[in-house]
Design an enzyme around this catalytic site. Structure first.
Site, PDB file in Angstrom:
ATOM      1  N   PRO A   1      39.228  48.740  21.512  1.00 31.36           N
ATOM      2  CA  PRO A   1      38.662  47.449  21.889  1.00 31.36           C
ATOM      3  C   PRO A   1      37.804  46.798  20.809  1.00 31.36           C
ATOM      4  O   PRO A   1      37.024  47.465  20.146  1.00 31.36           O
ATOM      5  CB  PRO A   1      37.819  47.767  23.131  1.00 31.36           C
ATOM      6  CG  PRO A   1      37.618  49.236  23.102  1.00 31.36           C
ATOM      7  CD  PRO A   1      38.816  49.808  22.420  1.00 31.36           C
ATOM      8  N   ASN A   2      37.999  45.501  20.684  1.00 28.90           N
ATOM      9  CA  ASN A   2      37.233  44.606  19.800  1.00 28.90           C
ATOM     10  C   ASN A   2      37.583  44.754  18.321  1.00 28.90           C
ATOM     11  O   ASN A   2      37.114  43.955  17.512  1.00 28.90           O
ATOM     12  CB  ASN A   2      35.712  44.779  20.000  1.00 28.90           C
ATOM     13  CG  ASN A   2      35.292  44.390  21.395  1.00 28.90           C
ATOM     14  OD1 ASN A   2      35.668  43.326  21.868  1.00 28.90           O
ATOM     15  ND2 ASN A   2      34.565  45.253  22.087  1.00 28.90           N
TER      16      ASN A   2
ATOM     17  N   ARG B   1      33.554  38.445  12.955  1.00 30.39           N
ATOM     18  CA  ARG B   1      32.116  38.470  13.232  1.00 30.39           C
ATOM     19  C   ARG B   1      31.523  39.790  12.746  1.00 30.39           C
ATOM     20  O   ARG B   1      32.236  40.754  12.527  1.00 30.39           O
ATOM     21  CB  ARG B   1      31.871  38.317  14.737  1.00 30.39           C
ATOM     22  CG  ARG B   1      32.224  36.909  15.245  1.00 30.39           C
ATOM     23  CD  ARG B   1      31.818  36.718  16.684  1.00 30.39           C
ATOM     24  NE  ARG B   1      30.421  37.088  16.878  1.00 30.39           N
ATOM     25  CZ  ARG B   1      29.998  37.870  17.876  1.00 30.39           C
ATOM     26  NH1 ARG B   1      30.830  38.354  18.739  1.00 30.39           N
ATOM     27  NH2 ARG B   1      28.721  38.155  17.994  1.00 30.39           N
TER      28      ARG B   1
ATOM     29  N   TYR C   1      30.651  45.848   9.944  1.00 36.48           N
ATOM     30  CA  TYR C   1      32.014  46.387   9.893  1.00 36.48           C
ATOM     31  C   TYR C   1      32.804  45.973   8.649  1.00 36.48           C
ATOM     32  O   TYR C   1      33.958  46.362   8.494  1.00 36.48           O
ATOM     33  CB  TYR C   1      32.781  45.959  11.149  1.00 36.48           C
ATOM     34  CG  TYR C   1      32.159  46.517  12.416  1.00 36.48           C
ATOM     35  CD1 TYR C   1      32.100  47.891  12.627  1.00 36.48           C
ATOM     36  CD2 TYR C   1      31.605  45.675  13.375  1.00 36.48           C
ATOM     37  CE1 TYR C   1      31.510  48.400  13.767  1.00 36.48           C
ATOM     38  CE2 TYR C   1      31.017  46.184  14.525  1.00 36.48           C
ATOM     39  CZ  TYR C   1      30.977  47.544  14.709  1.00 36.48           C
ATOM     40  OH  TYR C   1      30.394  48.058  15.840  1.00 36.48           O
TER      41      TYR C   1
ATOM     42  N   ASN D   1      40.865  55.083  16.130  1.00 35.44           N
ATOM     43  CA  ASN D   1      39.546  54.459  16.235  1.00 35.44           C
ATOM     44  C   ASN D   1      39.497  53.842  17.625  1.00 35.44           C
ATOM     45  O   ASN D   1      40.029  52.750  17.850  1.00 35.44           O
ATOM     46  CB  ASN D   1      39.335  53.398  15.149  1.00 35.44           C
ATOM     47  CG  ASN D   1      37.915  52.822  15.208  1.00 35.44           C
ATOM     48  OD1 ASN D   1      37.180  53.031  16.169  1.00 35.44           O
ATOM     49  ND2 ASN D   1      37.536  52.091  14.171  1.00 35.44           N
TER      50      ASN D   1
ATOM     51  N   ALA E   1      34.338  51.452  21.120  1.00 33.26           N
ATOM     52  CA  ALA E   1      33.251  51.905  22.005  1.00 33.26           C
ATOM     53  C   ALA E   1      33.718  52.923  23.038  1.00 33.26           C
ATOM     54  O   ALA E   1      32.891  53.668  23.586  1.00 33.26           O
ATOM     55  CB  ALA E   1      32.625  50.695  22.689  1.00 33.26           C
TER      56      ALA E   1
ATOM     57  N   GLU F   1      39.830  61.262  14.264  1.00 32.43           N
ATOM     58  CA  GLU F   1      38.988  60.165  14.745  1.00 32.43           C
ATOM     59  C   GLU F   1      38.413  59.419  13.531  1.00 32.43           C
ATOM     60  O   GLU F   1      37.899  60.053  12.610  1.00 32.43           O
ATOM     61  CB  GLU F   1      37.859  60.794  15.574  1.00 32.43           C
ATOM     62  CG  GLU F   1      36.826  59.837  16.068  1.00 32.43           C
ATOM     63  CD  GLU F   1      35.648  60.577  16.718  1.00 32.43           C
ATOM     64  OE1 GLU F   1      35.678  61.828  16.870  1.00 32.43           O
ATOM     65  OE2 GLU F   1      34.678  59.891  17.061  1.00 32.43           O
TER      66      GLU F   1
ATOM     67  N   HIS G   1      36.000  55.974  12.231  1.00 33.57           N
ATOM     68  CA  HIS G   1      35.120  54.833  12.498  1.00 33.57           C
ATOM     69  C   HIS G   1      34.789  54.144  11.194  1.00 33.57           C
ATOM     70  O   HIS G   1      34.543  54.821  10.184  1.00 33.57           O
ATOM     71  CB  HIS G   1      33.817  55.279  13.183  1.00 33.57           C
ATOM     72  CG  HIS G   1      34.080  55.946  14.486  1.00 33.57           C
ATOM     73  ND1 HIS G   1      34.432  55.250  15.611  1.00 33.57           N
ATOM     74  CD2 HIS G   1      34.110  57.254  14.821  1.00 33.57           C
ATOM     75  CE1 HIS G   1      34.655  56.099  16.593  1.00 33.57           C
ATOM     76  NE2 HIS G   1      34.473  57.325  16.144  1.00 33.57           N
TER      77      HIS G   1
ATOM     78  N   ARG H   1      23.538  54.923  13.480  1.00 34.07           N
ATOM     79  CA  ARG H   1      23.341  53.732  14.320  1.00 34.07           C
ATOM     80  C   ARG H   1      22.606  54.098  15.617  1.00 34.07           C
ATOM     81  O   ARG H   1      21.943  55.121  15.678  1.00 34.07           O
ATOM     82  CB  ARG H   1      24.701  53.068  14.572  1.00 34.07           C
ATOM     83  CG  ARG H   1      25.385  52.647  13.249  1.00 34.07           C
ATOM     84  CD  ARG H   1      26.673  51.914  13.491  1.00 34.07           C
ATOM     85  NE  ARG H   1      26.453  50.672  14.231  1.00 34.07           N
ATOM     86  CZ  ARG H   1      27.435  49.965  14.804  1.00 34.07           C
ATOM     87  NH1 ARG H   1      28.691  50.401  14.720  1.00 34.07           N
ATOM     88  NH2 ARG H   1      27.170  48.857  15.449  1.00 34.07           N
TER      89      ARG H   1
HETATM   90  O1  CA2 Z   1      32.564  51.873  13.474  1.00 32.08           O
HETATM   91  C1  CA2 Z   1      33.569  51.812  14.195  1.00 32.08           C
HETATM   92  O2  CA2 Z   1      34.722  51.796  13.761  1.00 32.08           O
HETATM   93  C2  CA2 Z   1      33.396  51.659  15.716  1.00 32.08           C
HETATM   94  O3  CA2 Z   1      34.425  52.418  16.352  1.00 32.08           O
HETATM   95  C3  CA2 Z   1      33.544  50.186  16.019  1.00 32.08           C
HETATM   96  C4  CA2 Z   1      33.261  49.813  17.469  1.00 32.08           C
HETATM   97  C5  CA2 Z   1      31.926  50.410  17.935  1.00 32.08           C
HETATM   98  O4  CA2 Z   1      31.738  50.157  19.309  1.00 32.08           O
HETATM   99  C6  CA2 Z   1      31.859  51.910  17.668  1.00 32.08           C
HETATM  100  O5  CA2 Z   1      30.580  52.382  18.072  1.00 32.08           O
HETATM  101  C7  CA2 Z   1      32.057  52.209  16.193  1.00 32.08           C
HETATM  102  C8  CA2 Z   1      33.215  48.287  17.622  1.00 32.08           C
HETATM  103  C9  CA2 Z   1      34.536  47.625  17.326  1.00 32.08           C
HETATM  104  C10 CA2 Z   1      34.403  46.326  16.585  1.00 32.08           C
HETATM  105  O6  CA2 Z   1      33.532  45.428  17.225  1.00 32.08           O
HETATM  106  C11 CA2 Z   1      33.323  44.197  16.653  1.00 32.08           C
HETATM  107  C12 CA2 Z   1      32.338  43.436  17.235  1.00 32.08           C
HETATM  108  C13 CA2 Z   1      32.040  42.196  16.728  1.00 32.08           C
HETATM  109  C14 CA2 Z   1      32.739  41.695  15.637  1.00 32.08           C
HETATM  110  C15 CA2 Z   1      33.744  42.465  15.061  1.00 32.08           C
HETATM  111  C16 CA2 Z   1      34.038  43.716  15.569  1.00 32.08           C
END
Ligand code: CA2
Length: 149
Positions: A10-11, A18, A23, A74, A77, A98, A100, A107
Site C-alpha cells: 500500500p501507498n 509526495r 522515501y 515491500n 505499512a 523483505e 524497505h 523511525r
Molecule cells: O520504507 C519503506 O519502504 C516502507 O515499507 C514504506 C511504507 C511505510 O509504511 C513502512 O513503514 C516503510 C510507506 C509506503 C509509501 O508511503 C508513501 C506515503 C506518502 C508519499 C509516498 C509514499
C-alpha cells in the site's frame, strides 16, 4: 530460468509524488524497471506487482508457489500489522526477502516491529531503491546455496 516476483504494498504507488525526503525521488514504475533490468543482467526472470489491498497481496503470494522461485516483498505499512501476510509467506514456502526503502529501525517505534521478519529469509532496509537490487542479488545467492545444500 529462475523467476522472481517483486511485490509492493500500500501507498508505494505514491512514491516520488509526495514525501521525497523520507522515501526518495524514485517512482514505483522506476523501481520496477530497475528490478527488471537488474534481474536481466543476472539472467533471471522478474515480474512485478503492486496493490493497496491486503487480500490481493495475499493472493499474489499464494500464486507465487509453483510459478516463482523467490519473492521480494515491500509490504509497506502492512509489514507492521499484518499477521495474515506473514501467514501467507509462511504457507507459500517461497523464499522471501523483505525490503524497505527507509530504515524502519531509525523511525517511529511502531515501524520497528515487522511480522514479516519472522518468516522472511532476511530484511534489507534503508538503502532506498537500491535495496531492491541488493535483494535480487541476495535472493539469487540464497537460492543457489539452497540448491547445493
Ligand atoms: O520504507 C519503506 O519502504 C516502507 O515499507 C514504506 C511504507 C511505510 O509504511 C513502512 O513503514 C516503510 C510507506 C509506503 C509509501 O508511503 C508513501 C506515503 C506518502 C508519499 C509516498 C509514499
Amino acid at each position: 530460468m529462475i523467476s522472481l516476483l517483486v511485490i509492493n504494498g500500500p501507498n508505494l504507488n505514491m512514491l516520488g509524488i509526495r514525501q521525497p525526503e523520507v522515501y526518495g525521488r524514485d517512482t514505483l514504475p522506476g523501481i520496477e524497471t530497475l528490478c527488471r533490468e537488474h534481474a536481466q543482467t543476472r539472467n533471471v526472470g522478474c515480474e512485478v506487482f503492486q496493490s493497496n489491498h491486503e487480500g490481493a497481496l495475499i493472493d499474489q503470494i499464494h500464486a507465487a508457489r509453483g510459478s516463482h522461485h523467490g519473492i521480494i516483498l515491500n509490504a509497506g505499512a502492512y509489514t507492521h500489522t499484518s499477521i495474515a501476510i506473514m501467514d501467507a509467506v509462511a504457507s507459500a514456502s517461497v523464499p522471501t526477502i523483505e525490503v524497505h526503502l527507509s530504515n524502519i529501525h531509525a523511525r517511529e517505534s511502531f515501524r520497528h516491529t515487522s511480522y514479516l521478519s519472522k518468516v522472511a529469509v532476511g530484511q534489507i532496509c534503508g538503502f532506498g531503491a537500491h535495496g531492491y537490487v541488493l535483494a535480487i542479488d541476495a535472493l539469487i545467492a540464497h537460492l543457489a546455496e539452497a540448491e547445493t545444500a
